[in-house]
Motif scaffolding. Structure first.
Motif, short mmCIF file in Angstrom:
data_model
loop_
_atom_site.label_atom_id
_atom_site.label_comp_id
_atom_site.label_asym_id
_atom_site.label_seq_id
_atom_site.Cartn_x
_atom_site.Cartn_y
_atom_site.Cartn_z
N SER A 17 2.94 1.86 0.48
CA SER A 17 2.31 0.63 0.02
C SER A 17 1.56 -0.01 1.17
O SER A 17 1.82 0.27 2.33
CB SER A 17 3.37 -0.34 -0.53
N GLY A 18 0.60 -0.84 0.80
CA GLY A 18 -0.17 -1.54 1.83
C GLY A 18 -1.54 -1.89 1.30
O GLY A 18 -1.79 -1.93 0.10
N LYS A 19 -2.45 -2.10 2.23
CA LYS A 19 -3.83 -2.47 1.90
C LYS A 19 -4.66 -1.21 1.70
O LYS A 19 -4.49 -0.22 2.40
CB LYS A 19 -4.46 -3.31 3.02
N THR A 20 -5.57 -1.30 0.74
CA THR A 20 -6.49 -0.19 0.51
C THR A 20 -7.74 -0.39 1.37
O THR A 20 -7.92 -1.45 1.98
CB THR A 20 -6.90 -0.14 -0.98
N ILE A 21 -8.60 0.61 1.36
CA ILE A 21 -9.81 0.50 2.18
C ILE A 21 -10.74 -0.60 1.68
O ILE A 21 -11.59 -1.07 2.42
CB ILE A 21 -10.56 1.85 2.29
N THR B 140 -4.20 -4.69 -2.54
CA THR B 140 -2.83 -4.27 -2.28
C THR B 140 -2.47 -3.16 -3.26
O THR B 140 -2.78 -3.25 -4.45
CB THR B 140 -1.87 -5.47 -2.46
N LEU B 141 -1.82 -2.12 -2.75
CA LEU B 141 -1.42 -0.99 -3.58
C LEU B 141 -0.01 -0.57 -3.24
O LEU B 141 0.35 -0.48 -2.06
CB LEU B 141 -2.37 0.20 -3.35
N ASP B 142 0.80 -0.33 -4.27
CA ASP B 142 2.14 0.22 -4.11
C ASP B 142 2.22 1.44 -5.00
O ASP B 142 2.14 1.33 -6.23
CB ASP B 142 3.20 -0.81 -4.49
N VAL B 143 2.37 2.62 -4.41
CA VAL B 143 2.40 3.86 -5.15
C VAL B 143 3.58 3.89 -6.14
O VAL B 143 3.50 4.55 -7.19
CB VAL B 143 2.43 5.06 -4.16
N ALA B 144 4.64 3.15 -5.87
CA ALA B 144 5.79 3.08 -6.78
C ALA B 144 5.39 2.57 -8.16
O ALA B 144 6.05 2.88 -9.15
CB ALA B 144 6.89 2.21 -6.18
N VAL C 198 -4.35 9.16 -5.41
CA VAL C 198 -4.31 8.13 -4.37
C VAL C 198 -4.68 8.80 -3.05
O VAL C 198 -4.13 9.85 -2.71
CB VAL C 198 -2.91 7.48 -4.25
N GLY C 199 -5.59 8.20 -2.33
CA GLY C 199 -5.93 8.69 -1.01
C GLY C 199 -5.17 7.94 0.06
O GLY C 199 -4.74 6.80 -0.14
N ILE C 200 -4.99 8.60 1.19
CA ILE C 200 -4.50 7.93 2.40
C ILE C 200 -5.56 8.19 3.46
O ILE C 200 -5.72 9.32 3.93
CB ILE C 200 -3.13 8.44 2.86
N ASN C 201 -6.33 7.17 3.77
CA ASN C 201 -7.38 7.28 4.78
C ASN C 201 -6.75 7.10 6.15
O ASN C 201 -6.10 6.09 6.41
CB ASN C 201 -8.46 6.22 4.53
N ASP D 254 -4.74 3.70 6.50
CA ASP D 254 -3.67 4.05 7.43
C ASP D 254 -4.27 4.55 8.74
O ASP D 254 -4.17 5.74 9.07
CB ASP D 254 -2.80 5.14 6.77
N PRO D 255 -4.93 3.65 9.50
CA PRO D 255 -5.67 4.10 10.68
C PRO D 255 -4.82 4.77 11.75
O PRO D 255 -5.30 5.63 12.48
CB PRO D 255 -6.32 2.82 11.21
N THR D 256 -3.54 4.43 11.84
CA THR D 256 -2.70 5.00 12.91
C THR D 256 -1.74 6.07 12.40
O THR D 256 -0.95 6.60 13.18
CB THR D 256 -1.89 3.89 13.60
N GLY D 257 -1.78 6.41 11.12
CA GLY D 257 -0.92 7.46 10.59
C GLY D 257 0.51 7.05 10.27
O GLY D 257 1.36 7.91 10.05
N LYS D 258 0.79 5.76 10.22
CA LYS D 258 2.17 5.30 9.96
C LYS D 258 2.68 5.74 8.60
O LYS D 258 3.84 6.08 8.46
CB LYS D 258 2.26 3.77 10.08
N LEU D 259 1.82 5.72 7.58
CA LEU D 259 2.25 6.14 6.24
C LEU D 259 2.60 7.62 6.22
O LEU D 259 3.58 8.03 5.60
CB LEU D 259 1.17 5.84 5.20
N MET D 260 1.82 8.43 6.92
CA MET D 260 2.11 9.87 6.98
C MET D 260 3.47 10.13 7.62
O MET D 260 4.21 11.01 7.19
CB MET D 260 1.03 10.59 7.80
N LEU D 261 3.79 9.35 8.63
CA LEU D 261 5.05 9.56 9.36
C LEU D 261 6.27 9.12 8.57
O LEU D 261 7.39 9.42 8.96
CB LEU D 261 4.99 8.85 10.71
N ARG D 262 6.08 8.43 7.45
CA ARG D 262 7.21 8.02 6.61
C ARG D 262 7.79 9.19 5.82
O ARG D 262 8.92 9.14 5.38
CB ARG D 262 6.78 6.91 5.64
N PHE D 263 6.99 10.24 5.63
CA PHE D 263 7.48 11.39 4.88
C PHE D 263 8.53 12.13 5.70
O PHE D 263 8.52 12.08 6.93
CB PHE D 263 6.33 12.34 4.53
#
Length: 196
Positions: free
Chosen positions: A60-64, A68-72, A113-116, A141-150
């Motif tokens: 979840s977070g801000k889109t480009i 606000t978006l929550d994939v849930a 859903v994209g993760i930029n 996700d400019p710093t990759g924090k969302l990717m690292l949650r997996f």
């Protein structure tokens, strides 16, 4: 320009080229360790058996475009999550296929859903989506924090683009750590969508 200056310039250019290549590639087969229960396919697509899938993390977070978006909110739908960057050549190649398939599956219990990632501002990301006809939202996700949650090993931050398919229960069913065309994307999507 002196010989020493020329040598320093060539060294700097080589370092930049190496960094560019490692940041965006045509993918690979290693997610980077960890037990993810994926069965590696010979077509670049890894799948996880239904009883051994892991739940996706909070995404979840801000889109480009600053919404606000929550994939849930999409639970109960099959989710196609594509990690991309406007700076990435293979991302530009695959974007047309994601636009095409997402339009074809609109209203069919599928959400894209994209993760930029690694774009330093949203301006090039918004321009990228407009240029390629992407109509679905992308988390910024400019710093990759969302990717690292997996779960460790699910995604590799060095392999962009990457795609995950989440089943209707929000669990990771399939992944590709390389650029996809529409045929490969549908090979990932259709079996998960067909699950009862």
């Amino acid at each position: 320009m002196s010989t020493r200056s020329r040598a320093l310039l060539l060294s700097a250019m080589a370092a930049v080229a190496a960094l560019s290549l490692s940041a965006c590639g045509n993918g690979g087969t290693s997610g980077g360790g960890g037990n993810t229960n994926f069965v590696t396919g010979n077509n670049g697509i890894d799948t996880a058996p239904r009883g051994k899938r892991t739940a996706a993390p909070d995404l979840s977070g801000k889109t480009i475009d600053n919404k606000t978006l929550d994939v849930a909110d999409y639970k109960g739908k099959v989710l196609v999550i594509n990690v991309w960057g406007s700076w990435c050549g293979p991302c530009r190649e695959e974007a047309q296929y994601f636009a095409k398939v997402s339009k074809a599956y609109e209203g069919k219990d599928v959400q894209f859903v994209g993760i930029n990632t690694r774009d330093t501002s949203t301006t090039p990301a918004v321009a990228f989506e407009k240029e390629h006809g992407i109509g679905y939202p992308s988390l910024y996700d400019p710093t990759g924090k969302l990717m690292l949650r997996f779960r460790k090993g699910t995604l590799n931050p060095q392999l962009i683009p990457s795609t995950l398919i989440l089943d209707k229960d929000g669990k990771v069913a399939a992944r590709a750590l390389e650029a996809l065309d529409d045929t490969a994307l549908l090979k990932m999507l259709k079996p998960v969508l067909a699950e009862k």
